[in-house]
Design an enzyme around this catalytic site. Structure first.
Site, mmCIF file in Angstrom:
data_model
loop_
_atom_site.group_PDB
_atom_site.id
_atom_site.type_symbol
_atom_site.label_atom_id
_atom_site.label_comp_id
_atom_site.label_asym_id
_atom_site.label_seq_id
_atom_site.Cartn_x
_atom_site.Cartn_y
_atom_site.Cartn_z
ATOM 1 N N ARG A 128 8.822 -29.944 4.916
ATOM 2 C CA ARG A 128 7.961 -30.005 3.743
ATOM 3 C C ARG A 128 6.846 -28.964 3.855
ATOM 4 O O ARG A 128 6.629 -28.400 4.928
ATOM 5 C CB ARG A 128 7.383 -31.408 3.545
ATOM 6 C CG ARG A 128 6.421 -31.843 4.626
ATOM 7 C CD ARG A 128 5.823 -33.215 4.314
ATOM 8 N NE ARG A 128 4.948 -33.648 5.389
ATOM 9 C CZ ARG A 128 4.374 -34.843 5.448
ATOM 10 N NH1 ARG A 128 4.579 -35.731 4.500
ATOM 11 N NH2 ARG A 128 3.591 -35.153 6.456
ATOM 12 N N GLU A 167 -2.227 -33.743 1.232
ATOM 13 C CA GLU A 167 -2.672 -33.307 2.557
ATOM 14 C C GLU A 167 -2.582 -31.783 2.682
ATOM 15 O O GLU A 167 -1.862 -31.245 3.535
ATOM 16 C CB GLU A 167 -1.869 -33.991 3.652
ATOM 17 C CG GLU A 167 -2.163 -35.474 3.747
ATOM 18 C CD GLU A 167 -1.599 -36.127 5.002
ATOM 19 O OE1 GLU A 167 -0.666 -35.573 5.599
ATOM 20 O OE2 GLU A 167 -2.101 -37.191 5.383
ATOM 21 N N GLU A 324 -4.475 -43.185 2.721
ATOM 22 C CA GLU A 324 -3.265 -43.574 3.462
ATOM 23 C C GLU A 324 -3.687 -44.120 4.813
ATOM 24 O O GLU A 324 -4.586 -43.566 5.452
ATOM 25 C CB GLU A 324 -2.376 -42.356 3.771
ATOM 26 C CG GLU A 324 -1.669 -41.730 2.619
ATOM 27 C CD GLU A 324 -0.798 -40.551 3.099
ATOM 28 O OE1 GLU A 324 -0.421 -40.510 4.282
ATOM 29 O OE2 GLU A 324 -0.522 -39.680 2.275
ATOM 30 N N TRP A 332 5.698 -40.202 13.966
ATOM 31 C CA TRP A 332 5.525 -38.794 14.362
ATOM 32 C C TRP A 332 4.774 -38.612 15.681
ATOM 33 O O TRP A 332 4.396 -37.509 16.025
ATOM 34 C CB TRP A 332 4.838 -38.019 13.240
ATOM 35 C CG TRP A 332 3.713 -38.734 12.553
ATOM 36 C CD1 TRP A 332 3.804 -39.457 11.402
ATOM 37 C CD2 TRP A 332 2.346 -38.809 12.967
ATOM 38 N NE1 TRP A 332 2.577 -39.980 11.072
ATOM 39 C CE2 TRP A 332 1.666 -39.605 12.010
ATOM 40 C CE3 TRP A 332 1.625 -38.301 14.046
ATOM 41 C CZ2 TRP A 332 0.294 -39.898 12.108
ATOM 42 C CZ3 TRP A 332 0.268 -38.595 14.137
ATOM 43 C CH2 TRP A 332 -0.378 -39.379 13.176
ATOM 44 N N GLU A 372 11.113 -39.964 7.674
ATOM 45 C CA GLU A 372 10.143 -41.057 7.826
ATOM 46 C C GLU A 372 10.782 -42.436 7.745
ATOM 47 O O GLU A 372 10.107 -43.425 7.484
ATOM 48 C CB GLU A 372 9.024 -40.871 6.794
ATOM 49 C CG GLU A 372 8.223 -39.619 7.131
ATOM 50 C CD GLU A 372 7.078 -39.329 6.179
ATOM 51 O OE1 GLU A 372 7.208 -39.659 4.992
ATOM 52 O OE2 GLU A 372 6.077 -38.757 6.636
ATOM 53 N N HIS A 375 9.104 -45.089 9.744
ATOM 54 C CA HIS A 375 7.663 -45.282 9.517
ATOM 55 C C HIS A 375 7.472 -46.637 8.851
ATOM 56 O O HIS A 375 8.220 -47.012 7.955
ATOM 57 C CB HIS A 375 7.162 -44.169 8.589
ATOM 58 C CG HIS A 375 5.671 -44.006 8.551
ATOM 59 N ND1 HIS A 375 4.842 -44.959 8.005
ATOM 60 C CD2 HIS A 375 4.869 -43.003 8.985
ATOM 61 C CE1 HIS A 375 3.579 -44.532 8.104
ATOM 62 N NE2 HIS A 375 3.573 -43.352 8.697
HETATM 63 C C1 GAL Z 1 0.887 -38.232 5.847
HETATM 64 C C2 GAL Z 1 1.552 -37.835 4.560
HETATM 65 C C3 GAL Z 1 2.545 -38.846 4.072
HETATM 66 C C4 GAL Z 1 3.362 -39.361 5.217
HETATM 67 C C5 GAL Z 1 2.459 -39.966 6.255
HETATM 68 C C6 GAL Z 1 3.202 -40.531 7.447
HETATM 69 O O1 GAL Z 1 0.702 -37.093 6.634
HETATM 70 O O2 GAL Z 1 0.623 -37.567 3.547
HETATM 71 O O3 GAL Z 1 3.370 -38.220 3.121
HETATM 72 O O4 GAL Z 1 4.096 -38.312 5.758
HETATM 73 O O5 GAL Z 1 1.592 -38.987 6.744
HETATM 74 O O6 GAL Z 1 2.333 -41.007 8.441
#
Ligand code: GAL
Length: 683
Positions: A128, A167, A324, A332, A372, A375
């Site tokens: 991305r 971001e 978020e 990650w 993800e 996640h």
């Molecule tokens: C942020 C991002 C999200 C998702 C999230 C995962 O960096 O804006 O799209 O990737 O982390 O932790």
């Protein structure tokens, strides 16, 4: 080709004035990626969102490929439906412009928009954010999308907030392509005017680096030796500015079509250092941040509190939005621990206690595919018959009960100074000790205050600091003349200060200020540091008082200050380690600490200074317990007690327990692992 920074006219802010973000109560929300799901699932999502109390949803974050076809036409059928469903469900929308990641048809047609990293190699699509921040081609394509989205939804009743891109700079902040190099030159020419001005600023007399023409200047790609540190510092500023300018371009278009507030999600966190958000903040209608616990750090929760206090500092003390965070594991980090029962509640409420007026998550429903898929999300793979889902519903209920807190501000009489240029310069190549990390210093200072029960704003050193009673300055390496003056005037007006080693060493060009460190504050502190003597990372130091220290010692001369403690061993044995210059005529005391104290000793030191500054610690606060107050304009206060430990903590409070909905009068216990939020009765 118009590069960023060529157009020097101010960006049109539009005729409409955006109102402040005005959600009802504390928002509870999430990213929602309906592109990944069927229409049947959307309907189920709406019902479950209502069940959980979700009332603010970010959509169209990665929407570009869904809404624009390769022939340039737009198809909003599915997005229209999602917007309508959310609207019917009474859920407010945080509308993404959708430009975060270009679709493959665009990068295939225009490979020149792809970013190039410091070794000169290209980074390809398939992940991305594969775009160069300075690319006019990318910008033109993205702004077309923004125009279409803003035109279509700008006045929609359900849209409460605009979410520019996503971001910005998470992956692509540092591009080294030829277009970026050209934009860097434009930026430099604007900053320095003449090539001689640049040569002076970068100290190019060193290593035969003198430039004779702007075209000789490159971005700091990888070199055989270490690179010019002033060039690196300016390149970091340029990179941050390029994305800010990109933000402005998107915001200007939205503003033409919509009166709703506009923001983008910052990443104030330990592992992203690309953007100097102090320079971005005033462009945001409301400050928003994404935060994830980082288990690679020694103290992930200390960093969470620090980040929240820094985001509040960027917001000038006003409420901000947690855009978020996670219900459980991320995907990650090398190892991604799940949250313990009750931890999501505590972590979320730490953000709210420290000024967030929204608690949003990534993401609504856990993905089944893509990077993800492991996640966590509000709705886990296992569905609603899970402890996670029950905790989500419980959190929704608690947040619903906190509505009255919205709009109030955190009470903080202390400040910690923080700057991105200091982070960049301290952690650069060729420093006295690579074991000395800027964030480690800042986190340690913040943690000492937190453990001492003192709430601190984390603020930019160039802002007016008068009004704070205690100002801690941990390792602030880059100090501009303006910042030097701000601290001096605050101390003159009564603030007590504690400055720690490696502060005030260089100016904004990374040029050493000579005559003994820390040059801009030698008089203020009454000390003169003549040599650094850092120690090996595993070597312990002891002070005469018995306090433990590590990492750093230095040869300090106490010119006009009382020596409070000395190094008992190590390379600066017998020399001052801690000094105090007593304030006179209403000025505060100015302390200097020449090493990194161990946790408990650091806390004792800041407690001592705080007491002299007249700051009362929050009762019950300590290593495992955070106590923070928010205060409304009418004087109402709320006390948040977050107990991360296993033992109960006793406090005395008169007022109403918002979580339990009962009144409290006197001693009460916050059991281990739980949170107490009290509206305090006014005296
Ligand atoms: C942020 C991002 C999200 C998702 C999230 C995962 O960096 O804006 O799209 O990737 O982390 O932790």
């Amino acid at each position: 080709m118009t590069l960023p920074f060529m157009d020097t006219a101010p960006h049109p802010r539009g005729a409409r004035i955006a109102p402040r973000f005005a959600h009802e109560g504390i928002a509870f929300g999430c990213d929602y990626n309906p592109e990944q799901w069927s229409r049947e699932t959307w309907r189920e999502d709406m019902a479950l969102m209502r069940e959980a109390g979700v009332d603010l949803v970010a959509i169209n974050i990665f929407g570009w490929a869904e809404i624009q076809r390769p022939d340039g036409s737009f198809d909003f059928t599915r997005l229209d439906e999602v917007v309508a469903l959310l609207h019917e469900s009474g859920i407010r929308i945080n509308l993404g412009t959708g430009t975060s990641s270009p679709p493959p048809w665009l990068t295939t047609r225009h490979p020149e928009i792809l970013p190039v990293v410091a070794d000169g190699t290209t980074r390809y699509p398939g992940g991305r954010q594969a775009w160069c921040p300075s690319s006019p081609v990318f910008r033109a394509a993205a702004l077309e999308v923004v125009e279409a989205v803003a035109q279509r939804y700008g006045d929609h009743d359900a849209v409460e907030l605009w979410h520019v891109s996503n971001e910005l700079g998470c992956h692509n902040v540092h591009c080294h392509c030829d277009v970026s190099a050209a934009a860097f030159r434009v930026w430099l020419e604007r900053r320095y005017g003449t090539i001689d001005g640049l040569n002076a600023a970068w100290g190019t007399a060193f290593w035969s680096q003198r430039y004779t023409d702007w075209n000789e200047i490159l971005t700091p790609r990888l070199t055989l030796s270490t690179r010019n540190p002033s060039q690196l510092l300016d390149y970091r500023r340029f990179s941050s500015d390029a994305l800010l300018e990109y933000y402005r371009a998107e915001a200007a278009i939205i503003r033409r079509h919509s009166a709703k507030p506009i923001t983008t999600n910052f990443m104030v966190t330990a592992h992203i250092d690309g953007m100097d958000y102090a320079t971005w903040a005033s462009d945001m209608d409301v400050i928003a941040n994404d935060h994830y616990l980082d288990h690679r750090l020694p103290d992930p929760h200390g960093e969470l509190s620090f980040a929240a206090d820094l985001v509040r500092g960027l917001a000038g003390g006003a409420p901000w939005l947690l855009m978020e965070h996670s219900t459980g594991a991320v995907n990650w980090q090398p190892v991604n621990p799940a949250k313990a029962p009750g931890q999501m509640m505590r972590d979320t409420l730490v953000h709210v206690a420290r000024g967030a007026d929204a608690a949003c998550f990534f993401q609504w429903r856990a993905s089944l595919q893509g990077s993800e898929k492991y996640h966590s999300a509000l709705l886990p793979h296992a569905g609603t018959d899970t402890a996670q889902w029950r905790e989500v519903r419980e959190l929704g209920t608690v947040i619903g009960a906190l509505g009255e807190v919205q709009g109030s501000r955190v009470v903080a009489d202390a400040a910690v100074l923080f700057s991105w240029p200091s982070w960049w310069a301290t952690d650069a190549e060729n420093s006295p000790s690579s074991a000395v990390g800027y964030l480690d210093q800042v986190h340690a200072a913040h943690r000492a205050l937190r453990d001492a029960g003192i709430t601190a704003d984390v603020v930019d050193p160039e802002r007016d600091l008068r009004g704070y009673r205690l100002i801690v300055v941990p390792g602030l390496h880059v100090v501009t003349d303006a910042a030097a003056e701000r601290l001096r005037e605050a101390v003159a007006s009564g603030a007590h200060t504690l400055v720690t080693f490696f502060s005030g060493i260089v100016d904004e060009h990374d040029r050493v200020r000579p005559g003994g460190y820390p040059a801009p504050w030698r008089e203020l502190l009454g000390v003169r540091v003549v040599e650094f003597t850092p120690t090996l990372p595993d070597a312990a130091l002891t002070l005469a008082s018995g306090a433990g220290a590590r990492l750093w010692a230095e040869r300090v001369v106490a010119v006009d200050a009382e020596i409070v403690d000395r190094f008992a061993d190590g390379p600066a044995r017998g020399l001052p380690a801690l000094t105090r210059r007593a304030g006179e005529g209403g000025a505060g005391d100015a302390w200097y600490l020449a090493t990194l104290l161990d946790g408990g000793d650091y806390t004792r030191l800041v407690s001592r200074i705080a007491e002299a500054a007249g700051l009362a610690p929050e009762a019950g606060a300590g290593r495992d317990v955070e106590v923070v107050r928010r205060k409304a304009d009418d004087g109402t206060t709320w006390r948040f007690v977050i107990n991360h430990g296993t033992e109960g903590v006793d406090i005395v409070v008169r007022g109403t327990d918002l979580v339990a909905g009962v009144s409290v009068d006197g001693a009460t216990t916050i059991p281990g692992g739980t949170v107490g939020i009290f509206r305090e009765e006014r005296a």
